[in-house]
Scaffold this active site. Structure first.
Site, PDB file in Angstrom:
ATOM      1  N   LYS A  70     -68.992 -18.091 -22.610  1.00 31.10           N
ATOM      2  CA  LYS A  70     -68.934 -16.852 -23.240  1.00 31.10           C
ATOM      3  C   LYS A  70     -69.303 -17.240 -24.926  1.00 31.10           C
ATOM      4  O   LYS A  70     -69.804 -16.364 -25.479  1.00 31.10           O
ATOM      5  CB  LYS A  70     -67.615 -16.416 -23.453  1.00 31.10           C
ATOM      6  CG  LYS A  70     -67.309 -15.822 -22.007  1.00 31.10           C
ATOM      7  CD  LYS A  70     -65.888 -15.479 -21.717  1.00 31.10           C
ATOM      8  CE  LYS A  70     -65.426 -15.134 -20.329  1.00 31.10           C
ATOM      9  NZ  LYS A  70     -63.904 -14.838 -20.485  1.00 31.10           N
ATOM     10  N   HIS A 126     -51.639 -24.711 -20.781  1.00 28.98           N
ATOM     11  CA  HIS A 126     -51.308 -24.291 -19.381  1.00 28.98           C
ATOM     12  C   HIS A 126     -49.942 -24.110 -19.472  1.00 28.98           C
ATOM     13  O   HIS A 126     -49.129 -24.849 -19.715  1.00 28.98           O
ATOM     14  CB  HIS A 126     -51.992 -25.096 -18.119  1.00 28.98           C
ATOM     15  CG  HIS A 126     -52.264 -26.811 -18.575  1.00 28.98           C
ATOM     16  ND1 HIS A 126     -51.355 -27.477 -19.004  1.00 28.98           N
ATOM     17  CD2 HIS A 126     -53.655 -27.139 -18.489  1.00 28.98           C
ATOM     18  CE1 HIS A 126     -52.083 -28.488 -19.070  1.00 28.98           C
ATOM     19  NE2 HIS A 126     -53.244 -28.578 -18.749  1.00 28.98           N
TER      20      HIS A 126
HETATM   21  C1  COA Z   1     -50.345 -32.415 -26.724  1.00 31.61           C
HETATM   22  C2  COA Z   1     -49.418 -31.085 -26.899  1.00 31.61           C
HETATM   23  C3  COA Z   1     -49.950 -30.422 -27.982  1.00 31.61           C
HETATM   24  C4  COA Z   1     -49.518 -30.362 -25.467  1.00 31.61           C
HETATM   25  O1  COA Z   1     -48.968 -29.188 -25.485  1.00 31.61           O
HETATM   26  P1  COA Z   1     -48.164 -28.821 -24.431  1.00 31.61           P
HETATM   27  O2  COA Z   1     -47.369 -27.522 -24.630  1.00 31.61           O
HETATM   28  O3  COA Z   1     -47.135 -29.945 -23.896  1.00 31.61           O
HETATM   29  O4  COA Z   1     -49.195 -28.419 -23.246  1.00 31.61           O
HETATM   30  P2  COA Z   1     -50.199 -27.479 -23.098  1.00 31.61           P
HETATM   31  O5  COA Z   1     -50.455 -26.954 -21.884  1.00 31.61           O
HETATM   32  O6  COA Z   1     -50.006 -26.478 -24.225  1.00 31.61           O
HETATM   33  O7  COA Z   1     -51.615 -28.346 -23.575  1.00 31.61           O
HETATM   34  C5  COA Z   1     -52.085 -29.248 -22.781  1.00 31.61           C
HETATM   35  C6  COA Z   1     -53.422 -29.696 -23.103  1.00 31.61           C
HETATM   36  O8  COA Z   1     -53.568 -29.828 -24.379  1.00 31.61           O
HETATM   37  C7  COA Z   1     -54.668 -30.662 -24.573  1.00 31.61           C
HETATM   38  N1  COA Z   1     -54.083 -31.738 -25.529  1.00 31.61           N
HETATM   39  C8  COA Z   1     -53.760 -32.823 -25.105  1.00 31.61           C
HETATM   40  N2  COA Z   1     -53.396 -33.622 -26.604  1.00 31.61           N
HETATM   41  C9  COA Z   1     -54.107 -33.068 -27.329  1.00 31.61           C
HETATM   42  C10 COA Z   1     -53.991 -33.545 -28.594  1.00 31.61           C
HETATM   43  N3  COA Z   1     -53.947 -34.232 -29.079  1.00 31.61           N
HETATM   44  N4  COA Z   1     -54.781 -32.403 -29.388  1.00 31.61           N
HETATM   45  C11 COA Z   1     -55.298 -31.398 -28.748  1.00 31.61           C
HETATM   46  N5  COA Z   1     -55.115 -30.872 -27.786  1.00 31.61           N
HETATM   47  C12 COA Z   1     -54.587 -31.730 -26.768  1.00 31.61           C
HETATM   48  C13 COA Z   1     -55.104 -31.101 -23.336  1.00 31.61           C
HETATM   49  O9  COA Z   1     -56.337 -30.357 -22.983  1.00 31.61           O
HETATM   50  C14 COA Z   1     -53.947 -30.834 -22.563  1.00 31.61           C
HETATM   51  O10 COA Z   1     -54.357 -30.469 -21.298  1.00 31.61           O
HETATM   52  P3  COA Z   1     -54.996 -31.455 -20.129  1.00 31.61           P
HETATM   53  O11 COA Z   1     -54.530 -32.940 -20.418  1.00 31.61           O
HETATM   54  O12 COA Z   1     -54.770 -30.798 -18.604  1.00 31.61           O
HETATM   55  O13 COA Z   1     -56.744 -31.217 -20.474  1.00 31.61           O
HETATM   56  C15 COA Z   1     -47.940 -31.452 -27.035  1.00 31.61           C
HETATM   57  O14 COA Z   1     -47.549 -32.326 -25.813  1.00 31.61           O
HETATM   58  C16 COA Z   1     -47.797 -32.376 -28.195  1.00 31.61           C
HETATM   59  O15 COA Z   1     -47.577 -31.741 -29.356  1.00 31.61           O
HETATM   60  N6  COA Z   1     -47.511 -33.426 -28.217  1.00 31.61           N
HETATM   61  C17 COA Z   1     -47.565 -34.417 -29.461  1.00 31.61           C
HETATM   62  C18 COA Z   1     -46.091 -35.027 -29.398  1.00 31.61           C
HETATM   63  C19 COA Z   1     -45.887 -35.598 -28.272  1.00 31.61           C
HETATM   64  O16 COA Z   1     -44.981 -35.412 -27.481  1.00 31.61           O
HETATM   65  N7  COA Z   1     -46.857 -37.038 -28.209  1.00 31.61           N
HETATM   66  C20 COA Z   1     -46.752 -37.528 -26.838  1.00 31.61           C
HETATM   67  C21 COA Z   1     -47.711 -38.417 -26.596  1.00 31.61           C
HETATM   68  S1  COA Z   1     -47.570 -39.665 -27.925  1.00 31.61           S
END
Ligand code: COA
Length: 116
Positions: free
Chosen positions: A54, A102
């Site tokens: 898109k 998601h």
């Molecule tokens: C990564 C984070 C933004 C995901 O947000 P969430 O609300 O848990 O999950 P969502 O469904 O919104 O997003 C998940 C998707 O974010 C994306 N994602 C994961 N890590 C990411 C990052 N560092 N930056 C951008 N996008 C990211 C991925 O595509 C993931 O889906 P997939 O793995 O199925 O492809 C959140 O977990 C976060 O802020 N993490 C940082 C702190 C933390 O807990 N870190 C743990 C690892 S050290």
């Protein structure tokens, strides 16, 4: 340019249950499949490719197929998107960014493009 798409995760889950690996082959390559650990991720990747099509203004079809777009992950698990060279050239794509989320049974993806 931007593109957005939403996918019901259970739809992809049913496809995976019914057709197994072949369901994923329809829209993912070998390396992308290695990143799929759950139907949520698969649905996010489907949404990402629809959103990417898109963003260039075509949708998935003759001008841009699922296999013309590649998704990878960086070391922080952030998704990245890449169009095949001929598409990058045709649509003058300089940079592309992807974000996926998601929740509540849905996967949503947004793709933003910077053009030359
Ligand atoms: C990564 C984070 C933004 C995901 O947000 P969430 O609300 O848990 O999950 P969502 O469904 O919104 O997003 C998940 C998707 O974010 C994306 N994602 C994961 N890590 C990411 C990052 N560092 N930056 C951008 N996008 C990211 C991925 O595509 C993931 O889906 P997939 O793995 O199925 O492809 C959140 O977990 C976060 O802020 N993490 C940082 C702190 C933390 O807990 N870190 C743990 C690892 S050290």
């Amino acid at each position: 340019m931007i593109g957005i798409d939403i996918v019901v995760i259970s739809r992809i889950e049913k496809l995976m249950e019914k057709f197994g690996d072949k369901a994923l082959d329809r829209f993912l390559d070998k390396d992308e499949k290695k990143l799929i650990k759950s139907p949520s991720t698969a649905a996010g990747f489907w949404a990402a490719k629809e959103a990417a099509s898109k963003a260039i203004g075509t949708g998935i079809g003759a001008n841009c197929g699922f296999h013309d777009i590649t998704i990878s992950k960086d070391n922080n698990n952030a998704p990245k998107i890449k169009y095949k060279k001929s598409i990058r050239k045709k649509y003058k794509i300089k940079n592309s960014s992807l974000s996926i989320t998601h929740d509540g049974g849905f996967a949503i993806a947004v793709v933003a493009l910077e053009k030359k």
